[in-house]
Design a protein around this motif. Structure first.
Motif, PDB file in Angstrom:
ATOM      1  N   ALA A 185     -17.023   3.387  -0.123  1.00 43.78           N
ATOM      2  CA  ALA A 185     -15.566   3.189  -0.153  1.00 43.78           C
ATOM      3  C   ALA A 185     -14.884   4.365  -0.837  1.00 43.78           C
ATOM      4  O   ALA A 185     -13.818   4.824  -0.396  1.00 43.78           O
ATOM      5  N   GLY A 186     -15.498   4.874  -1.916  1.00 44.84           N
ATOM      6  CA  GLY A 186     -14.936   6.029  -2.601  1.00 44.84           C
ATOM      7  C   GLY A 186     -14.883   7.257  -1.705  1.00 44.84           C
ATOM      8  O   GLY A 186     -13.886   7.992  -1.690  1.00 44.84           O
ATOM      9  N   LYS A 187     -15.955   7.486  -0.941  1.00 44.85           N
ATOM     10  CA  LYS A 187     -15.967   8.634  -0.030  1.00 44.85           C
ATOM     11  C   LYS A 187     -14.895   8.489   1.045  1.00 44.85           C
ATOM     12  O   LYS A 187     -14.196   9.458   1.393  1.00 44.85           O
ATOM     13  N   LEU A 188     -14.753   7.290   1.600  1.00 48.87           N
ATOM     14  CA  LEU A 188     -13.732   7.061   2.629  1.00 48.87           C
ATOM     15  C   LEU A 188     -12.333   7.216   2.047  1.00 48.87           C
ATOM     16  O   LEU A 188     -11.439   7.764   2.700  1.00 48.87           O
ATOM     17  N   ARG A 189     -12.147   6.738   0.805  1.00 46.95           N
ATOM     18  CA  ARG A 189     -10.829   6.847   0.186  1.00 46.95           C
ATOM     19  C   ARG A 189     -10.473   8.309  -0.059  1.00 46.95           C
ATOM     20  O   ARG A 189      -9.352   8.735   0.219  1.00 46.95           O
ATOM     21  N   GLU A 190     -11.408   9.078  -0.568  1.00 42.69           N
ATOM     22  CA  GLU A 190     -11.099  10.466  -0.913  1.00 42.69           C
ATOM     23  C   GLU A 190     -10.957  11.346   0.313  1.00 42.69           C
ATOM     24  O   GLU A 190     -10.285  12.375   0.269  1.00 42.69           O
ATOM     25  N   SER A 191     -11.579  10.951   1.424  1.00 42.38           N
ATOM     26  CA  SER A 191     -11.428  11.720   2.658  1.00 42.38           C
ATOM     27  C   SER A 191     -10.118  11.404   3.374  1.00 42.38           C
ATOM     28  O   SER A 191      -9.752  12.101   4.326  1.00 42.38           O
ATOM     29  N   GLY A 192      -9.435  10.352   2.931  1.00 42.56           N
ATOM     30  CA  GLY A 192      -8.189   9.950   3.573  1.00 42.56           C
ATOM     31  C   GLY A 192      -8.372   9.007   4.743  1.00 42.56           C
ATOM     32  O   GLY A 192      -7.388   8.566   5.342  1.00 42.56           O
TER      33      GLY A 192
ATOM     34  N   LEU B 236      -9.605   5.993   4.616  1.00 39.97           N
ATOM     35  CA  LEU B 236      -9.345   4.621   4.201  1.00 39.97           C
ATOM     36  C   LEU B 236      -8.225   4.627   3.160  1.00 39.97           C
ATOM     37  O   LEU B 236      -8.468   4.747   1.970  1.00 39.97           O
ATOM     38  N   PRO B 237      -6.971   4.489   3.584  1.00 45.87           N
ATOM     39  CA  PRO B 237      -5.867   4.445   2.622  1.00 45.87           C
ATOM     40  C   PRO B 237      -6.015   3.264   1.665  1.00 45.87           C
ATOM     41  O   PRO B 237      -6.632   2.249   1.994  1.00 45.87           O
ATOM     42  N   ALA B 238      -5.437   3.412   0.487  1.00 45.34           N
ATOM     43  CA  ALA B 238      -5.547   2.362  -0.534  1.00 45.34           C
ATOM     44  C   ALA B 238      -5.030   1.026  -0.017  1.00 45.34           C
ATOM     45  O   ALA B 238      -5.618  -0.027  -0.284  1.00 45.34           O
ATOM     46  N   ARG B 239      -3.945   1.056   0.735  1.00 43.94           N
ATOM     47  CA  ARG B 239      -3.361  -0.196   1.237  1.00 43.94           C
ATOM     48  C   ARG B 239      -4.346  -0.932   2.132  1.00 43.94           C
ATOM     49  O   ARG B 239      -4.527  -2.148   2.013  1.00 43.94           O
TER      50      ARG B 239
ATOM     51  N   GLY C  36      -3.862 -13.842  -0.652  1.00 39.16           N
ATOM     52  CA  GLY C  36      -2.460 -13.434  -0.633  1.00 39.16           C
ATOM     53  C   GLY C  36      -2.101 -12.561  -1.815  1.00 39.16           C
ATOM     54  O   GLY C  36      -1.361 -11.572  -1.681  1.00 39.16           O
ATOM     55  N   VAL C  37      -2.630 -12.891  -2.995  1.00 35.68           N
ATOM     56  CA  VAL C  37      -2.380 -12.083  -4.197  1.00 35.68           C
ATOM     57  C   VAL C  37      -2.884 -10.662  -3.999  1.00 35.68           C
ATOM     58  O   VAL C  37      -2.185  -9.681  -4.300  1.00 35.68           O
ATOM     59  N   VAL C  38      -4.097 -10.526  -3.481  1.00 33.28           N
ATOM     60  CA  VAL C  38      -4.679  -9.200  -3.261  1.00 33.28           C
ATOM     61  C   VAL C  38      -3.890  -8.413  -2.222  1.00 33.28           C
ATOM     62  O   VAL C  38      -3.594  -7.223  -2.405  1.00 33.28           O
ATOM     63  N   ALA C  39      -3.534  -9.067  -1.115  1.00 33.23           N
ATOM     64  CA  ALA C  39      -2.838  -8.379  -0.028  1.00 33.23           C
ATOM     65  C   ALA C  39      -1.442  -7.924  -0.445  1.00 33.23           C
ATOM     66  O   ALA C  39      -1.036  -6.790  -0.155  1.00 33.23           O
ATOM     67  N   VAL C  40      -0.702  -8.779  -1.109  1.00 33.15           N
ATOM     68  CA  VAL C  40       0.676  -8.428  -1.497  1.00 33.15           C
ATOM     69  C   VAL C  40       0.674  -7.303  -2.518  1.00 33.15           C
ATOM     70  O   VAL C  40       1.474  -6.350  -2.411  1.00 33.15           O
ATOM     71  N   SER C  41      -0.188  -7.372  -3.517  1.00 32.03           N
ATOM     72  CA  SER C  41      -0.225  -6.294  -4.510  1.00 32.03           C
ATOM     73  C   SER C  41      -0.682  -4.988  -3.867  1.00 32.03           C
ATOM     74  O   SER C  41      -0.144  -3.912  -4.160  1.00 32.03           O
ATOM     75  N   GLY C  42      -1.667  -5.052  -2.971  1.00 30.75           N
ATOM     76  CA  GLY C  42      -2.188  -3.844  -2.342  1.00 30.75           C
ATOM     77  C   GLY C  42      -1.247  -3.181  -1.361  1.00 30.75           C
ATOM     78  O   GLY C  42      -1.377  -1.981  -1.083  1.00 30.75           O
ATOM     79  N   TYR C  43      -0.287  -3.929  -0.855  1.00 32.13           N
ATOM     80  CA  TYR C  43       0.653  -3.375   0.123  1.00 32.13           C
ATOM     81  C   TYR C  43       1.445  -2.199  -0.462  1.00 32.13           C
ATOM     82  O   TYR C  43       1.852  -1.292   0.271  1.00 32.13           O
ATOM     83  N   PHE C  44       1.642  -2.188  -1.774  1.00 32.48           N
ATOM     84  CA  PHE C  44       2.482  -1.166  -2.416  1.00 32.48           C
ATOM     85  C   PHE C  44       1.658  -0.043  -3.052  1.00 32.48           C
ATOM     86  O   PHE C  44       2.212   0.810  -3.746  1.00 32.48           O
ATOM     87  N   PHE C  45       0.348  -0.024  -2.812  1.00 36.16           N
ATOM     88  CA  PHE C  45      -0.491   1.012  -3.413  1.00 36.16           C
ATOM     89  C   PHE C  45      -0.212   2.380  -2.784  1.00 36.16           C
ATOM     90  O   PHE C  45       0.022   2.488  -1.586  1.00 36.16           O
ATOM     91  N   LYS C  46      -0.281   3.419  -3.623  1.00 37.06           N
ATOM     92  CA  LYS C  46      -0.123   4.785  -3.134  1.00 37.06           C
ATOM     93  C   LYS C  46      -0.847   5.733  -4.071  1.00 37.06           C
ATOM     94  O   LYS C  46      -0.705   5.639  -5.289  1.00 37.06           O
ATOM     95  N   ASP C  47      -1.630   6.653  -3.515  1.00 39.09           N
ATOM     96  CA  ASP C  47      -2.350   7.639  -4.316  1.00 39.09           C
ATOM     97  C   ASP C  47      -1.436   8.793  -4.707  1.00 39.09           C
ATOM     98  O   ASP C  47      -0.533   9.169  -3.952  1.00 39.09           O
ATOM     99  N   PRO C  48      -1.671   9.415  -5.892  1.00 41.72           N
ATOM    100  CA  PRO C  48      -0.954  10.645  -6.232  1.00 41.72           C
ATOM    101  C   PRO C  48      -1.560  11.819  -5.476  1.00 41.72           C
ATOM    102  O   PRO C  48      -2.650  11.704  -4.901  1.00 41.72           O
ATOM    103  N   PRO C  49      -0.902  12.977  -5.475  1.00 35.79           N
ATOM    104  CA  PRO C  49      -1.504  14.170  -4.860  1.00 35.79           C
ATOM    105  C   PRO C  49      -2.765  14.595  -5.616  1.00 35.79           C
ATOM    106  O   PRO C  49      -2.970  14.229  -6.766  1.00 35.79           O
ATOM    107  N   LYS C  50      -3.602  15.364  -4.960  1.00 36.35           N
ATOM    108  CA  LYS C  50      -4.796  15.904  -5.609  1.00 36.35           C
ATOM    109  C   LYS C  50      -4.389  16.758  -6.818  1.00 36.35           C
ATOM    110  O   LYS C  50      -3.367  17.453  -6.792  1.00 36.35           O
ATOM    111  N   ASN C  51      -5.204  16.703  -7.863  1.00 35.00           N
ATOM    112  CA  ASN C  51      -4.989  17.483  -9.079  1.00 35.00           C
ATOM    113  C   ASN C  51      -3.705  17.130  -9.822  1.00 35.00           C
ATOM    114  O   ASN C  51      -3.221  17.916 -10.641  1.00 35.00           O
ATOM    115  N   TRP C  52      -3.139  15.954  -9.548  1.00 36.69           N
ATOM    116  CA  TRP C  52      -1.858  15.597 -10.148  1.00 36.69           C
ATOM    117  C   TRP C  52      -1.995  15.301 -11.631  1.00 36.69           C
ATOM    118  O   TRP C  52      -2.915  14.598 -12.057  1.00 36.69           O
TER     119      TRP C  52
END
Length: 429
Positions: free
Chosen positions: A62-69, A71-74, A175-191
């Motif tokens: 999951a980490g590899k997919l997330r960092e490659s873009g 698998l978005p956090a949402r 529902g708790v997981v889905a609603v909270s995750g809908y607003f997730f967003k990663d910062p830019p690299k090296n932020w």
């Protein structure tokens, strides 16, 4: 994001609470599931071990997919919500124990792993300058979010209502997981925040102390580079030992309390105290690690976790309710505090850019500890009794404290100076 970055602490915290009951409240449902489905207790404890196995197994990919873009956090959170729902529905309606192993053990475990990895790494990315306290706070949701469900499964759920209770809990938590995750967003690299320069002494005294006690990584390590430093293997082993002891306590504290003659409500209270202190302890130890250093705090919690196992055993043998509650709480503190320590230490040692993958490597130790703490724990209890099992668990945690003495940040001398020039940070606004 269009909002303050504190939302990337609040929302991951809520998401973590949504997956906590599958691990921390599961033992409270064991008796009802055992009678309702005619599943053996050994099957149910192994089921928890399988859940932990898959929760840990998904962390690195999951980490590899997330960092490659890819698998978005949402979307990671949405998949986690689906796995949560499947897990509870399978516990309610599984026609055979194998279906429960697949539905709850595999799908719910993988869903929880996606949520856990996404939430923990999200907050570390948004707070690179003071990640200890924030990571600990978010990590705490993984424990005390289960408290209402410990009482629900122990005091209310029975053979007449267990199916609709499990389904209702599954729908609500998904529902708790889905609603909270809908607003997730990663910062830019090296932020990094615009007002903090990681290469210079910051003006804020809290940030200055946190960076002095836990200096940032000398560079951004890939998983392969991190592994070659040797630190990942040490961290993996320490987390395997301590998380195994934590899972063992979750699985068998109810049982040893009942064996000691404590009433079911008292045992549920002990488990709830364990979960509350487990969760709040993660935030407290994270804050303390910003002030006094990750390594010192890690050694401390390993010792606390080990000694508390002896305390639980002693208080149960003496049938001392007060000390049983006290040592249960202390065990909860130690068992919870280890996780934010390793999460923050991974970013401290290897940088934020590949943190999801690097922490996935470390966290994969739960592949072993989940099965050992729950499934093998049941085997040890059957052969050695609770006395031998809790004594062994305490000794394992104390040995992990000794191993942690050898953890050092790669790329720095004993005085804390980099062994080579540090590359300039990029994208600091």
């Amino acid at each position: 994001m269009g909002r303050k970055r504190k939302w990337m602490v609040i929302l991951p915290w809520i998401g973590m609470m949504g997956i906590s009951s599958a691990e921390y409240a599961f033992a409270s449902a064991e008796e009802t599931l055992h009678i309702a489905h005619s599943w053996s207790s050994l099957h149910i404890f192994w089921m928890l071990g399988v859940w932990v196995f898959f929760q840990a197994a998904v962390a690195f990919p999951a980490g590899k997919l997330r960092e490659s873009g890819r698998l978005p956090a949402r979307w990671a959170m949405m998949l986690g919500a689906l796995g949560t729902l499947i897990g509870y529905v399978s516990l309610a309606f599984a026609p055979h124990v194998v279906v429960a192993y697949i539905g709850f053990g595999a799908f719910s475990g993988m869903g929880a792993g996606l949520v856990y990895a996404t939430c923990v790494n999200m907050v570390a990315k948004w707070y690179p300058e003071r990640k200890g306290g924030k990571t600990g706070f978010v990590n705490g949701g993984f424990a005390y979010g289960s408290v209402p469900f410990v009482f629900l499964f122990t005091g209310y759920m029975d053979l007449t209502n267990f199916r609709w209770v499990l389904v209702a809990v599954g729908v609500f938590l998904a529902g708790v997981v889905a609603v909270s995750g809908y607003f997730f967003k990663d910062p830019p690299k090296n932020w990094w925040p615009a007002d903090v320069d990681p290469l210079h002494v910051p003006d804020d005294p809290r940030t200055r102390r946190a960076l002095k006690m836990n200096p940032p990584a000398v560079r951004q390590y890939t998983p392969r580079e991190a592994w070659r430093t040797g630190r990942v293997a040490l961290m993996w082993f320490c987390l395997m030992c301590t998380s195994g002891v934590n899972i063992f306590g979750i699985a068998f504290q109810v049982e040893i309390g009942q064996e000691a003659g404590f009433a079911g409500g008292i045992v549920a209270t002990a488990m709830s105290l364990k979960a509350i202190v487990n969760g709040t302890g993660r935030g407290v130890i994270g804050w303390l690690s910003d002030r006094y250093g990750r390594k010192r705090c890690l050694i401390f919690v390993c010792i606390v976790l080990g000694l508390s196992q002896y305390g639980i055993l002693w208080s149960a043998n003496e049938q001392s309710l007060l000390f049983f509650l006290i040592f249960s709480s202390i065990s909860g503190f130690g068992g919870g505090a280890i996780f934010p320590m390793f999460a923050a230490m991974t970013a401290d040692y290897f940088g934020e850019n590949n943190n999801a993958s690097n922490y996935g490597l470390v966290y994969s130790s739960k592949l072993v500890s989940g099965l050992a703490g729950s499934g093998m724990g049941a085997v040890v209890v059957a052969n050695w009794g609770h006395g031998g099992a809790f004594t062994l668990a305490g000794s394992i945690s104390l040995f992990a404290a000794f191993v942690a003495l050898f953890l050092t940040q790669p790329g720095r001398t004993k005085t804390g100076e980099p062994t080579a020039p540090v590359p300039m940070a990029q994208g600091s606004d």
